[in-house]
Each structure stands twice: as C-alpha cells, then as structure tokens.
Motif scaffolding. Structure first.
Motif, PDB file in Angstrom:
ATOM      1  N   SER A  41     -18.967   2.265  72.330  1.00 16.61           N
ATOM      2  CA  SER A  41     -19.529   1.879  70.835  1.00 16.61           C
ATOM      3  C   SER A  41     -20.894   1.553  71.175  1.00 16.61           C
ATOM      4  O   SER A  41     -21.422   1.241  72.238  1.00 16.61           O
ATOM      5  CB  SER A  41     -18.401   0.967  70.333  1.00 16.61           C
ATOM      6  OG  SER A  41     -18.752  -0.229  71.142  1.00 16.61           O
ATOM      7  N   GLY A  42     -21.664   1.394  70.009  1.00 15.55           N
ATOM      8  CA  GLY A  42     -22.890   0.973  70.016  1.00 15.55           C
ATOM      9  C   GLY A  42     -23.615   1.314  68.691  1.00 15.55           C
ATOM     10  O   GLY A  42     -23.062   1.553  67.551  1.00 15.55           O
ATOM     11  N   VAL A  43     -24.843   1.114  68.686  1.00 15.12           N
ATOM     12  CA  VAL A  43     -25.698   1.358  67.566  1.00 15.12           C
ATOM     13  C   VAL A  43     -26.830   2.211  67.724  1.00 15.12           C
ATOM     14  O   VAL A  43     -27.364   2.360  68.649  1.00 15.12           O
ATOM     15  CB  VAL A  43     -26.099   0.146  67.010  1.00 15.12           C
ATOM     16  CG1 VAL A  43     -27.025  -0.750  67.653  1.00 15.12           C
ATOM     17  CG2 VAL A  43     -26.947   0.333  65.425  1.00 15.12           C
ATOM     18  N   VAL A  44     -27.021   3.273  66.662  1.00 11.37           N
ATOM     19  CA  VAL A  44     -28.140   4.227  66.878  1.00 11.37           C
ATOM     20  C   VAL A  44     -29.191   3.885  66.051  1.00 11.37           C
ATOM     21  O   VAL A  44     -28.988   3.647  64.885  1.00 11.37           O
ATOM     22  CB  VAL A  44     -27.819   5.703  66.716  1.00 11.37           C
ATOM     23  CG1 VAL A  44     -28.916   6.403  66.909  1.00 11.37           C
ATOM     24  CG2 VAL A  44     -26.768   6.033  67.687  1.00 11.37           C
TER      25      VAL A  44
ATOM     26  N   GLY B 254     -36.613   0.347  64.087  1.00 15.64           N
ATOM     27  CA  GLY B 254     -35.517  -0.212  64.584  1.00 15.64           C
ATOM     28  C   GLY B 254     -34.363  -0.419  63.540  1.00 15.64           C
ATOM     29  O   GLY B 254     -33.406  -1.017  63.961  1.00 15.64           O
ATOM     30  N   GLU B 255     -34.652   0.354  62.501  1.00 17.23           N
ATOM     31  CA  GLU B 255     -33.580   0.537  61.548  1.00 17.23           C
ATOM     32  C   GLU B 255     -32.292   1.178  61.697  1.00 17.23           C
ATOM     33  O   GLU B 255     -32.493   2.398  62.586  1.00 17.23           O
ATOM     34  CB  GLU B 255     -34.202   0.842  60.253  1.00 17.23           C
ATOM     35  CG  GLU B 255     -34.849  -0.305  59.522  1.00 17.23           C
ATOM     36  CD  GLU B 255     -35.289   0.593  58.143  1.00 17.23           C
ATOM     37  OE1 GLU B 255     -35.095   1.382  57.642  1.00 17.23           O
ATOM     38  OE2 GLU B 255     -35.995  -0.617  57.436  1.00 17.23           O
ATOM     39  N   GLY B 256     -31.092   0.825  61.573  1.00 14.84           N
ATOM     40  CA  GLY B 256     -29.979   1.704  62.133  1.00 14.84           C
ATOM     41  C   GLY B 256     -30.088   2.950  61.193  1.00 14.84           C
ATOM     42  O   GLY B 256     -30.434   2.949  60.158  1.00 14.84           O
ATOM     43  N   LEU B 257     -29.462   4.051  62.149  1.00 19.53           N
ATOM     44  CA  LEU B 257     -29.571   5.420  61.548  1.00 19.53           C
ATOM     45  C   LEU B 257     -28.339   5.779  61.095  1.00 19.53           C
ATOM     46  O   LEU B 257     -27.438   6.010  62.078  1.00 19.53           O
ATOM     47  CB  LEU B 257     -30.087   6.441  62.384  1.00 19.53           C
ATOM     48  CG  LEU B 257     -31.827   6.272  62.803  1.00 19.53           C
ATOM     49  CD1 LEU B 257     -32.239   7.403  63.826  1.00 19.53           C
ATOM     50  CD2 LEU B 257     -32.356   6.806  61.547  1.00 19.53           C
ATOM     51  N   PRO B 258     -27.861   6.109  59.884  1.00 11.99           N
ATOM     52  CA  PRO B 258     -26.612   6.672  59.462  1.00 11.99           C
ATOM     53  C   PRO B 258     -26.594   8.065  59.593  1.00 11.99           C
ATOM     54  O   PRO B 258     -27.489   8.661  59.620  1.00 11.99           O
ATOM     55  CB  PRO B 258     -26.399   6.095  58.055  1.00 11.99           C
ATOM     56  CG  PRO B 258     -27.925   6.139  57.564  1.00 11.99           C
ATOM     57  CD  PRO B 258     -28.621   5.734  58.556  1.00 11.99           C
TER      58      PRO B 258
ATOM     59  N   ASP C 228     -24.718   1.919  59.139  1.00 10.67           N
ATOM     60  CA  ASP C 228     -25.686   0.899  60.009  1.00 10.67           C
ATOM     61  C   ASP C 228     -26.037   1.486  61.447  1.00 10.67           C
ATOM     62  O   ASP C 228     -26.808   0.938  62.187  1.00 10.67           O
ATOM     63  CB  ASP C 228     -24.826  -0.289  60.153  1.00 10.67           C
ATOM     64  CG  ASP C 228     -24.894  -1.194  58.817  1.00 10.67           C
ATOM     65  OD1 ASP C 228     -25.743  -1.245  58.050  1.00 10.67           O
ATOM     66  OD2 ASP C 228     -23.953  -1.936  58.705  1.00 10.67           O
ATOM     67  N   GLY C 229     -25.458   2.682  61.590  1.00 13.29           N
ATOM     68  CA  GLY C 229     -25.987   3.305  62.923  1.00 13.29           C
ATOM     69  C   GLY C 229     -24.729   2.949  63.911  1.00 13.29           C
ATOM     70  O   GLY C 229     -24.843   3.469  64.984  1.00 13.29           O
TER      71      GLY C 229
END
Lengths: 470, 1017
Positions: free
Chosen positions: B25-28, B34-38, B56-57
């Motif tokens: 898992s993680g965040v893109v 630096g904002e999350g990419l949905p 939130d990515g």
C-alpha cells in the motif's frame, strides 16, 4: 473472460434500457396553425375555397397582376404614360430594356402561374371528390379553365410577339402549364400557347353555359366569351371576334353605362362582363391603379402622356376631358394626371367590359365590311356618352374605313390606362404588315415592346426576349 | 449480477493469496505540489490485476515479489516499479508536459493526444481572452489551422463567421455545431430575422462569458466529428468551462479597461467637395450655371451646413470588464464560481453591449463510484442598438449628404432636419434616427447541466447528462411621433419576444477492456435526445408615450394592433457508439457510428447512419526509429468518415396550406391555398471525408507540428432552390448538388529560445480549395446570395463573384467600357454578360504568433492574414458612381475621367440615370469595377504583460498579480480601401454561406487599447 462477458451483459442491458426509453414519436413535430395538404383538400367546400383563392390571385399581391400592374406594363411600353418621375423598374420598362432582374416584372410574373397551379389542381382532382354534383363539377372546371385561360393570355400578350408575327406562328410563346407539377418547362411556340388559351376559354364557355349561380365576381359563359373576343381581336381573327363580342353584348347581362364616370366605382357600373368585386379598403381589387394613378390626394406616381390627352383636349365638347387634370399646362413642367380612379378608396375592378366589346364588335365588323350598321351604332353609343349629344356621331352611311378609324380612336381614349393600346398597335402592325406602324417611336414588332422573363424562369435552354431598348 | 461478480473477484483474490502474495500500500502524489492524486491506475505488468487510488491518492494491492507495478495517470508520466518485499510504496508522479500527454475533449469523453486518431485543434483560455472581442468565437481567429474566422463588424455583440475546412453547405447553415459542456446550444444567427433588423444579425453566443471557458476543442474531420453524425459535417466546437480544483480556496480577479475606435475610418467628402463633383457632373451633361442641389439647398446654405456625418455617428467607445472567480475542492466536493460584468461601447454612438453573468460548477462524489456534477450559468445581455443604415455609420457613408444639416435651420426649436431626397428615404439624417429611436435587445440566458457518472463495476462507466439551455429574448423599439412624422400619434412601440427552450439528455456506457500487453479496448455506446422549441410573438402598439418594455400595462393604454405568434420546433433522437483499440500503445484504431433521426427529415428518410473509421501509428516508437535524436515523436493518422448537416428551417418536409385572412379572401368568400409542397424525401447533407495527418515533435518537442490533408465530398446538398416561377411557387427545399473541398493545414509550435529569455512561435496555415460540382442544372441565378451579389456556379467555388467585367474608361467620352461574355469591349452594360470572376473564398488563411518572455515580462505579437479571394463592395456602386445621386462620394473617387484624353480608373460623372440604354438600374450596376483583392495582413494583437515578483505579491498576501496592456487591430496591410475583414448582416444562412467578404456599408472592425489587471489570491 467471464468478467468480460458479464460486462457485455451490462452494456447490452444498458443499451436495451436506452432503446426502451426512446420513442420515434418524439420526431413527429408538426407546424402549428397550418393546414397539412391531407387536411386541407377533403370535401367539396375545400375545393370551392381553393377556387376562391385562384380568383383572389387575379388581383395579385398589392395589385401586381390584373389589379393594375399588368395594365401599367402595357402602357409603359406603349408610352401612354409619361417618363417624368419614373425611376427604377418602371423606368426600365418605359425605356423598353427590361432586364431579367426587374423586380416588378418578376413580382407580376409569378401571379398568373399561381392561379394556373390552383386551377390545375382543381381540374385534376375535382372529379374524384365525393359529394360534388355533376353540375358543380362542370361549373368548377369551367371556372378553372377560365382562370387558367385568362392567366396564360395575359402573359402571352406581354412576353410574346403577337399572333401573325410569323406566318405559321412558330415564334416563341410562353411557358404553358397544364399540370399541377413542379416540372421545368420551356417556352411553347406561339401557336401552341394560343391554342391552349383558346381551348381553355372555349371549354370554359361550354362548361359554364348553364350559368354560374355564384353570381357577381365569378366567371360565367359570357366572361369566357368576352375574353375569347379579345383574344381573337388581338389575333386579327375578326370573324370570331365579332361573333363572340356580339354574343356577349346581345345575350349577356352587362350593358353600357350611361355615366362616363362610374366604370371604376363601387356597385354603380353595369358594364363589367367579368369584374373583381372590392368589399373594403383591404380588399381593394384595383389597388394597383389607385396607388399609381389616384390624383385627388397626392400627386400620382404615374402621369399620362400628352399624346393621348391631346386626343381628348382637341375637342372641347368631349366630356372625357374630366378624366384628366393638367398641371402647369404648356410649360416644361406640364404634368397630366388621370382622374378615373379618384374619389374612392376602393372600387369594383372590371377586367373586361361592354365598352371594349362594343369597340371590338365595331372594328371587327368594319374590317370584315359586314354589319356596318351595328358597328356605327356601337361607335355612336360610345360617342353619345362621351359628348352628351349626337353631334360627333358617325353618319349612318359611314365607310368601313371611317368606322375603323373611329373605333381605334375611341378605344385609345376610352381605355386610357387600361393597357389596350400597345396590343392594338401590334395587331394593326400584323394586319398591315408595315414597319410604319409604330407606338411611342418604336415599330410594332421590336423586341423592346416585350417584357423580359425573370431570371429564374430562364432555365437552361429557355429562350429569353432580350429587349433592345427600341 | 454484481454480487456474483464480486464473489468471483474475491475468489480470484483468494487464489492469488494462496500463491505467496503480500499486500502493498501507499500514496501517490503529484511531484510538483505534493497533493494526493485520485484515480491513478495501478496494475501489475503483464496481468489484468490492478486498482486505482482513492481521493487522497491511497491505494493497496496484493502483489508477489518480482512483480512490476505500473502507475499511470492522464497528464503524468507513467512509472514502473519492481516489487521486492516492501509493504509500503509511495510514488510521486511527474506531470507529463509533452505534447502527447495533453488531454483533449472528443465528445462524450476525453482522450490523450497520443490516442487521438482524428483531427482536433485546441485553443486555451489564455489565447481566447487575450484581446477584447464582441463574442468569444472571434477569439478563435488565427489560433487553429483550418478554422477560418471572419470576425463580425465592430458593432457590439456582433457574431463571426466560423468555417471549418471550407464551406460545404449552400442553404443549410454552414456553421459548426457549438457544444458547451455536452449541450449543443442555441446558436441561430437569425433569431431576430434577417439583417434588415438594424443591419446586424443577432448573435446568441455573445452572452457566454469568455472568462468562464477553460478550453475549446475543435473537431475538424470525420473521425473526430463522426460521433456527432448528422450534425458534424461542418465541424464541432466543444467548449469546456472551468471546473473546481481540489485544494484551498483560490480566487482570481480580472479587470480590463479600454477604449475602442474604428480600425479603418471611411473617407467621405465634405459639402464643398460634394458640390464640386456634382457641378462637374452637371457640366459633363452639357449644362451651365450652378448645379441644383438635393433638397433645393442653395450653394451657400449647403456649404454652411457641411455636416461631417462620420464624426456625428462615431465615437471613441469605453470598455470595461470585471471578472471574479473562485475554486475550492475537497475529497468529495469541488466548486467553481465565476461572476462577470462587462460593458462595451462600440465606436458607433449609441451602441453598447452590457453583459452580466454568473456561473457555478459543482462536483460532488457521494459514493466512491458515483459523482454528480451540476453546472449552472446565468447571464443577461443588454444590447443598446442602433440602426446601422438609417441611424448610424451606414447612412453616414451613403445617403446622409454633407450638405444636409442635423437640425432644421429654419426652426428655432432645433427639431431634426428631415431630408426629402435621401435615397432610401429616412437615411438622410442618422443623428435624428439614432436620437429618436429607442431600441434595446435584452437577453436572459440560462444554461444548466446535470451530469451523473456511475461506476457499477470496475472499468464500466455509465454517464447520464441532462442539459437545458433557455433563452429569453426581448427586442423593444420605440419610435416617437417626430420620428414617424405623426401629428396624431404619440409614437409607435414594437416588441418581439422570443423564448427558446432547448433541452437534451444523453446516456452513455463506456467500458475499458484491459488486454494483455498493455493493449486497450474501449467501447462507448450512447443515446441522446434533443428538442428545441422557439416561441415567437410580435406586438405593435400605436399612440404610446414610450417603449413598452416589460410593462405591458403601458401598452394597454392604447390598442394593441398586431400579435403574431408562431412556434418553431425540432428534435433529434440519436444512438451512437465508439470503439477505441490501442495495440502496444503505438497503433490506435477508432471506429464511430451514429444513427440520427430528426423531426426535420422526410418520412422516407427518417434516420441516417454515419460511420467513421480511423487509425494512428506512433511511428517514432518503432524499434527501427531509435530513441531521441532530432525527431522526438512522429505520428501518422488516416481516417474516413461520413457526417451530415441538418441545420435547415423546421417543417420544410411538410406541405402546407394557408387559410385566407384579411385581404386574402375573394368577394367575401373564404380561401385556402397551397403554400408549400410535401417533400417526404428531404434529408441531411452527406459529407464523406478522407483525412491524412502527420504529427511530429523535434528536438525533444521544442518544435511540434501537425500537417494534414483532407478531401471532403458533400452530396445531397440542401438547397432552397428558386424555382421557375411558372411552377406557381417561388422556392422549395430539396437535396441535390455536390460540393468538394480539399486542403492542407499546417500548425507549428516552436520554443525558439528557452531559459531566462524565452521566445515561442506559433504558426497556423490553411489552404482550401472549394468547387461546386453539381447544382442539378439550375441557372446561376436560382441560388443567389441574398442581399449580396454572389452565386453558386458549377465548376466554381461556393460564393462565386458573378459580375459584368469592367474593361476601361473610354478616354474620349469618359464612358465605362465593359466586356461581353466573349471578352469583346462594349459600351452596353448588360447583366447577360456576367461571368465568374473569382470568389470570396481566400486561398490561404492563418495566424502567426510570437511570444517573448523575460523575467516577469512577456510580450505577445499576433498577426492574422488571408491571401487571395475577393472583396465585393456592394455600396461602391453608389459611393463611386458614374451616376451622381444624393449619396455622398468616397474619397478615392479622385481618379476619374474629367476631360477628353484622360486615362482614368473611374468613368465620368453624370447626373443622367445609368439605367435604360445601358441596362439595369443603379442598384444592379454590379461589376468588377468594385471588386478588390481581399488579401490582408493584420496585427491582430500586441500585448505586453508584467507579473509582479512573487516577493512583492506574497507580501500583499496575493499569489500572483499581472498587469497587461493590449492593443488590437493596430496595423492592417491591404489593397482594399476599407476594412478587409467583412461579415455584414445577412438575409439568411445561404447568404451567410455565399457572401462573407461582400460589403454593403459594413462597419469596420474595432481597434482597441486595453489595460488589464489580474490578481490571484
């Protein structure tokens, strides 16, 4: 793969839902407040209304057919109208160089063919309409033939050289429409055109022989015969002209007015053999005359040429002098107005009348050198009304030549502004086969005395007139 | 079914788990902010297993050691990461600024430029709003190859003629279809009738605020426009409005202040000069003494009057606009709000257009697989009108003679002077008409759009869209007693009310099939329905003291004289589909098909089928091409398709009968009569288009270019044919005729210099040839150019100049010498001698832009041009006449014949009518004497901008502050003695198709100077 199949099912389901919600009826949008053809012409009454509309077009929008424009064109070409003050389309016609973009001519030209189209629909369909009696079928067809005949005839007079211009009448005639179709047509020969007009009017006379119970304003047997008399007369066919004119005068209902001033009036004239009735201002059938000639309110658009005025003014006893007003007489700014159309906002419009028929009969008789007593009486009837006495009457022993001369003079005066003079000169030109027969300085057979067909009529292969400014 | 699907999916997951899988898992995030990419697509390479990030990515996925994860997202560079044993993997995606990653709107969806197989041109909001224009579509001029924009005149709110790849229609409207956020909007230029209405066609596009537009994508070929089927043949203009963006509230305030003036000032003569020429004509005619003057003025009076009507009717207009917009977005909710006010005075006195608009675009995502978007635009346009001909510049250039005074010299009350010899009457004193005529056109417009996107299962997207475009137009005119010369009436008021309700809905389902080897198959199917209803009513009051406006009670003071109502309706029912297949991400195939049914089509042709097929090949990604080097990418495209045009008047398929009213009865008896005949075969025009294109990038995309060739063959052309009058009818609508267009287009974008000093050049060029192949044997005059003198002639372009040829002026007599059809000289002016002498269609159109940036300064220089084609000046025959009338002369009448032996451009002056022996009236005196080369080069805009340093703006708590100074139409190079860009008032769509570049007292474009302030906070 299973997922894919399921997905297809989803998509197919969605497609079915779309289709279920759609409805072909959503595309059936009809215009409001109009009649569709299948609703418009159903029963006998509908066809009667269509027939009424064919009559209505005879006036033309704002008088641009027989409500004044047709007659004005003839008088412009003949220069019975003065050039002073003419501009635009009328100036172009006066100069006998009508172009195919002349808006007044193209405005006129479509009207007789609108009448003809409606007449053709009636002729093609009336026998199949349920509930119409045979006598009504005959009457309606008779009226349709009449309307088609006089419409073609009016175009023929203005756009083709006259009967006899060529020995076999093979010269160009006009577009003849005998079917309610959109088919493109070219000019028929004059003979073919003439034959069609004659045939229509003869059929009208036959079919209307039992009368027309619709009364004033609608064609009857004598209206058809009166137009036949005019057709034959302009064609130098004087036997038939006499016969037809005589029949109308002797057997028809119309009679010569005793009052010179009532031919263009509201219900006061008995002369009209075929009359367009006017019921009110908006309905005015002679609006083209009023708009162009009426001189008691403002100065008119059209002024009268001094030649025709002089014919009247030369005899101080001629009561027809009252038909003219002269302003600034004998100066460079002299203008002559006609008063025939003054004093009324609307009047019944006689398209053919006893005065004309009497003069046809008289001249025909004189040319044939037969029935000269009838001819002399016709001339004298006209003259006694014109002079208020028998002082200018022809002698009972007057020669045929003097009768002819008198008839032609009276036609020109009596029918001033009614568009007859041009066609008289052409007729005489054919009769005498002489280049010395002229009208307003032009020989009778020059192309400038014809109108040019509108640009849209001249499809590929259509022969124009190419007026030459003669 | 969904449950079964989920169960199957879980089962598969279990199977994978049994084979040593672990969860990662993680965040893109966006590498720049630096904002999350949905919505980032994550897949295991070589399999169909994958997932997407949440709002939130965040993502999570079961993977095996050694798998390669692919992270891809439109607009970002794709990343691949090999998995070891980690359970946490955060990825930063870098925006992909290459040409191929740009997203374009394609109709019922979006595609990356890489995937596009058709021909689509895009214009962004900055280009669109760089200069003030009467209406947004004028901003497209020169921005897109193959999109010819002839801007309407400088009158407030005037519309432009937009032609995409030539003209392939004759009587049906040749304009492209305008679609705003999925709604084909009301765009009819003839809502208020023809150009007789104040000499300006009403432009319903003018109320759209250009500042609300995010981008415009123009679908040019059949592959792109095929999805719009019977409405796509003339191209489609897709307008996307600004949407809310995720993040903190951001606001943008934009204001412009400026002035407008004529780009070209007509040169008309003074009273003394006019009298001098009139005297010359008088003497040429053999007269002596002083020439009599119009209205009987003495020379002394006339010289004293000496009115400069150009000055009296024009001004330096003041323009202002204020726009405030804001965006705000959260995980579930995005919003854009825009407010706008503008008030633009044109250079015509008494003429201005005020627009107020508000737009709200909301997007809400109540569920992970459902989003709802609502878009609402409200606007109000208020056009203070002038009657160009009677009450403004048109009169000043014609019948308003400089010897006429404004006020009656003999009347101490300063009542307006009313010339008696003006031609046409009423044109003699435009100040009188302007000041007395009270004329306003007011439009309320609401465009609403509701959009639901639902993903019932992964990769299946169902979209439902409903749109309502409502237009409420009220045109009010009031003519007081003085204007109508009445002593008995207070005045006349007219009012025209038009309500157009235009709604549509569409339902689409799209499925992305994931195939092995990164191949993709996308299928979209859909259905759409649209209906438009126009209610029109006309009112006329006499004896009222002022405009009735919305106060009907005022109208009730007196008799309501006339009420005419009619209703227009049309509808389309459509089914469509699109299939996109990409093979190895370098071969792209697209097929579209649409079935359209329309209320306008005859019962024998109720539905039409419109297919297209296209292919694109990323040639530069083949192994043999190598990597890098001079050519950074190369893409070849080819397409074929069938599209249509059904933009014709309603109800023409029906015959109808009129019922006699008023004067249309005979002897008091009722009448009915045929007005139009049935045409059950009436249908759409068919355009078959073949298109070849090359897209290329050079030097790492420093230079990008696109070259296209197209061939369009249009058959079954809709023609409102003028019939032989002996048919008993004047005209009817039918499908016949054939037109061919072919051309090449080139667009090029070059970043010439990068670094501190940046220089970018943009070039658009288009060449189109047009030929009428067949018009069914009808004469050249059967399809005329309405008000204008152009024709449709076989073998020639649409809008051929069909004129009598002028040869020279006879040096001895000063008379004009013409050429007959065979080229022989003649003195006779005969309309029979008209021949085709060219056309109004240019050979080449385009735009060249250069942008220079240094530190905080930028300079934009933008030229537009056309090469070839003709301008026909229909008014010159009265302004440069050989026949002297009451019309004033143009200044360039100087080169005329004056005495025997003169070699002159223009014939001698005479007061004699030129009609009669020379044929035709003065109004038909159309010849090549007044035909000009239409080529021009125009400095369309010059704009200098300055961005405040961020150190200063941040101290002011502002993100960015920009100041700009912009001039439009500053320079024009042309041989035409007037403004060479001409879109006059048109009589109907046919006139509009045939007669751009035909002038009749047409006002010039506006030259404007504008100061702009833009603040972001």
């Amino acid at each position: 793969m299973t997922n894919m199949k399921k997905s297809f099912i989803y998509i197919l389901s969605a497609a079915l839902i779309f289709t279920a919600f759609s409805c072909d009826e959503q595309l059936e949008l009809e215009e409001e407040n109009v009649l569709l053809p299948e609703e418009a012409l159903v029963d006998a009454e509908d066809y009667e209304q269509l027939l009424n509309s064919a009559y209505d077009v005879l006036r033309g929008s704002n008088g641009r057919f027989l409500g004044g424009q047709s007659q004005i064109f003839s008088d412009l070409l003949a220069r019975e109208i003065d050039e002073a003050g003419l501009t635009g389309d009328y100036e172009e016609i006066y100069r006998r160089n009508t172009g195919f973009f002349n808006g007044s001519v193209s405005g006129y030209y479509q009207e007789p063919y609108i009448t003809t189209f409606r007449a053709n629909v009636l002729l093609e369909e009336i026998e199949g309409v349920s509930g119409v009696t045979q006598s009504d079928i005959d009457r309606i067809k008779g009226e349709a033939f009449f309307l088609r005949g006089i419409s073609h005839m009016d175009v023929l007079l203005k756009f083709a050289q006259p009967y006899g211009f060529t020995s076999d009448n093979s010269h160009p005639g006009i577009s003849i429409k005998t079917e309610a179709s959109q088919e493109v047509v070219l000019r028929s020969t004059f003979q073919e055109s003439y034959d069609q007009v004659e045939s229509d009017l003869l059929q009208a006379a036959t079919l209307l022989a039992n009368g027309n119970d619709r009364g004033f304003g609608f064609a009857d047997e004598y209206a058809a015969k009166a137009y036949l008399a005019r057709l034959y007369f302009y064609s130098n066919l004087y036997d038939q002209a006499y016969e037809m004119a005589n029949d109308v005068i002797e057997n028809g209902d119309a009679s010569l007015d005793s009052d010179l001033m009532v031919r263009f009036s509201q219900g006061q004239s008995d002369e009209g053999v075929f009359v367009m009735p006017s019921l009110n201002n908006q309905d005015h059938r002679g609006v083209g005359f009023t708009n162009n000639y009426r001189s008691d309110v403002n100065d008119p658009n059209l002024k009268i040429d001094s030649d025709v005025y002089e014919l009247v003014a030369s005899n101080s006893d001629d009561l027809r002098y009252a038909w003219f007003i002269v302003e600034e007489e004998d100066t460079a700014d002299e203008e002559i107005f006609i008063t025939k159309y003054n004093g009324l906002d609307y009047f019944d419009m006689p398209l053919i009348h006893i005065t004309e028929l009497k003069l046809i009969r008289a001249e025909s008789a004189a040319i044939l050198n037969e029935n000269l007593n009838v001819a002399i009486q016709d001339i004298n009837d006209i003259r006694e009304r014109a002079y208020g006495s028998a002082d200018e009457n022809l002698e009972a022993t007057a020669s045929s030549n003097s009768i002819i001369e008198a008839a032609r003079l009276e036609r020109r005066i009596e029918m001033v502004t009614e568009g007859a003079y041009l066609h008289d000169v052409k007729r005489i030109g054919v009769l005498e086969q002489s280049q010395s027969v002229t009208v307003g300085g032009a020989t009778w057979d020059c192309n400038g005395l014809l109108l040019e067909f509108p640009a849209l009529e001249t499809v590929e292969g259509y022969e124009g007139n190419e007026p030459n400014g003669c | 079914m969904k449950q079964k699907f989920l169960l199957s999916f879980l089962f598969l997951l279990l199977l994978y788990s049994a084979h040593g899988q672990s969860k990662i898992s993680g965040v893109v995030t966006d590498a720049e902010n630096g904002e999350g990419l949905p919505g980032v697509s994550i897949s295991i390479k070589g399999s169909t297993i994958g997932t997407v990030t949440d709002f939130d990515g965040n993502y999570s996925l079961n993977v095996s050691s050694g798998d390669i994860l692919t992270f891809s997202f439109i607009g970002y560079k794709t990343q691949e990461v090999a998995i070891q044993n980690q359970s946490q993997l955060n990825i930063q995606l870098n925006p992909d600024v290459t040409q191929l990653s740009e997203v374009v709107v394609v109709g019922y969806g979006v595609q990356t430029k890489r995937e596009v197989t058709g021909s689509i041109a895009s214009v962004n909001s900055q280009e669109l709003t760089e200069i003030p224009v009467p209406s947004f579509e004028a901003g497209l001029q020169g921005r897109a190859a193959g999109v010819q924009v002839v801007q309407g005149s400088g009158m407030s709110g005037s519309g432009s003629i937009v032609r995409i790849r030539g003209i392939s229609s004759i009587s049906a409207a040749g304009d492209p279809l305008y679609v705003i956020d999925g709604i084909p909007v009301t765009q009819d230029q003839f809502i208020l009738g023809n150009g007789g209405s104040g000499a300006m066609n009403y432009n319903p596009l003018a109320t759209l605020n250009p500042n609300d537009i995010e981008s415009i994508d123009i679908l040019k070929d059949a592959a792109a426009a095929g999805i719009y089927g019977s409405r796509g043949a003339n191209g489609v203009v897709l307008i996307t409005t600004k949407k809310g963006k995720r993040g903190k509230p951001k606001f943008n305030f934009n204001s412009t202040l400026g002035i407008s003036e004529m780009a070209f000032e007509p040169d008309m003569l003074s009273a003394a000069e006019y009298i001098q020429l009139r005297q010359e004509a008088w003497e040429n005619d053999g007269n002596t003494g002083r020439v009599p003057l119009p209205d009987g003025f003495s020379w002394e009076e006339a010289l004293a009057n000496d009115t400069d009507w150009i000055d009296e009717t024009t001004q330096r207009g003041f323009n202002q606009s204020y726009n405030l917009s804001g965006t705000y977005g959260t995980e579930k909710f995005n919003t854009y709000v825009g407010l706008s006010y503008s008030d633009n005075e044109s250079f015509l006195k008494g003429n201005s257009f005020e627009r107020m608009s508000a737009r709200v675009n909301l997007e809400y995502k109540p569920l992970d697989n459902l989003s709802v978007a609502l878009s609402q635009n409200l606007s109000r346009g208020l056009n203070d009108r002038v009657d160009l001909f009677e009450g403004s510049l048109g009169a000043a250039m014609s019948s308003a003679n400089p010897i006429f005074p404004i006020f009656d010299n003999d009347n101490p009350d300063r009542t307006y002077y009313l010339p008696t010899s003006a031609d046409p009457g009423g044109w003699g004193n435009p100040v009188r008409v302007r000041e007395l005529l009270d004329w306003q056109t007011r439009e309320y417009r609401s465009v609403s759009n509701l959009n639901l996107v639902y993903n019932p299962i992964e990769k299946l997207t169902i979209t439902a869209t409903g749109g309502l475009d409502y237009l409420d137009l009220q045109d009010d005119q009031y003519r007081p007693a003085e204007l109508i010369n009445s002593t008995t009436s207070l005045g006349n008021a007219n009012q025209e009310n038009i309500y157009i309700t235009n709604f549509n809905y569409s339902l689409t389902a799209a499925y992305d099939f994931a195939l092995p080897n990164d191949d993709k198959l996308k299928v979209l199917i859909g259905q759409e329905f649209q209906r438009s209803t126009t209610d029109r009513s006309l009112f006329n009051w006499t004896d009222v003291s002022g405009p009735v406006n919305e106060d009907f009670a005022k109208g009730n003071e007196t008799t309501l004289n006339e009420t005419i109502e009619n209703v227009g309706k049309w509808s389309f029912l459509s089914y469509f589909g699109r299939l996109n297949y990409s093979l190895l991400d370098k071969y792209f195939f697209q097929g579209t098909a649409r079935v359209d049914g329309s209320s306008r089509f005859g019962k024998n042709n109720r539905y039409g089928f419109f297919p297209s097929a296209s292919i694109a090949w990323m040639m530069s990604e083949e192994d043999f091409f190598g990597n890098g080097g001079f050519v950074s990418f190369l893409k070849l495209k080819a397409s074929w398709g069938l599209t249509g045009n059904a933009n014709m008047p309603d109800f023409q398929r029906f015959g109808n009968f009129g019922v006699g009213q008023g004067s249309l009865v005979y002897n008091g008896e009722p009448t009915i009569f045929p007005e139009r005949l049935n045409n059950p075969d009436l249908q759409w025009e068919r355009t078959r288009t073949i298109d070849f294109g090359i897209e290329a990038g050079f030097l790492e995309d420093r230079i990008t270019t696109e070259l296209a060739y197209y061939h369009k063959n249009t058959t079954d052309v809709l023609i409102n044919i003028g019939t032989q009058p002996s048919t008993g009818f004047t005209n009817f609508w039918d499908n016949f005729g054939e037109i061919e267009n072919q051309g090449v287009e080139l667009s090029l974008n070059s970043r010439n210099l990068v670094g501190d000093f940046k220089w970018t050049t943009t070039i658009n060029l288009a060449h189109n040839t047009n030929e009428v192949i067949d018009i069914g044997g009808y004469s050249s005059d059967a399809i005329g150019g309405g008000f204008n003198d152009t024709r449709v002639v076989e073998g020639e372009p649409v809008g051929a100049n069909f004129l009598v040829r002028f040869s020279r002026v006879d040096p001895e007599s000063g008379r004009p010498i013409w050429l007959d059809k065979d080229g022989n000289e003649t003195f006779d002016f005969d309309l029979e001698n008209r021949v085709v002498v060219g056309s109004v269609i240019p050979d080449l159109t385009g735009g060249i832009g250069n942008k220079f940036e240094y530190r905080n300064f930028d300079l934009n220089v933008f030229f537009t041009f056309t090469v070839g084609g003709n301008i026909y000046d229909g008014s010159a025959k009265r302004q440069l006449p050989s026949q002297v009338t009451v019309w004033n002369f143009r200044g360039d009448i100087a080169d005329r014949w004056r005495q025997p032996g003169d070699i002159a451009e223009l014939p001698k002056l005479t007061l004699e009518p030129i009609q009669g022996p020379d044929g035709g009236s003065v109004w038909q005196y159309n010849s090549t004497l007044f035909l000009y080369d239409a080529s021009y080069l125009r400095l369309r805009s010059l704009s200098l901008g300055y961005n405040l340093p961020s150190s200063i703006s941040s101290k002011l708590n502002l993100q960015n502050v920009r100041l700009s100074l912009t001039g439009s139409n500053l320079l024009t190079f042309t041989k035409y003695p007037g403004d060479p860009e001409i879109a006059r008032d048109f009589q109907n769509a046919q006139d509009r198709n045939l007669s751009p570049n035909v002038s009749f007292l047409t006002p010039p474009q506006q030259r404007s100077f504008t100061f702009g302030l833009n603040v972001q906070f």
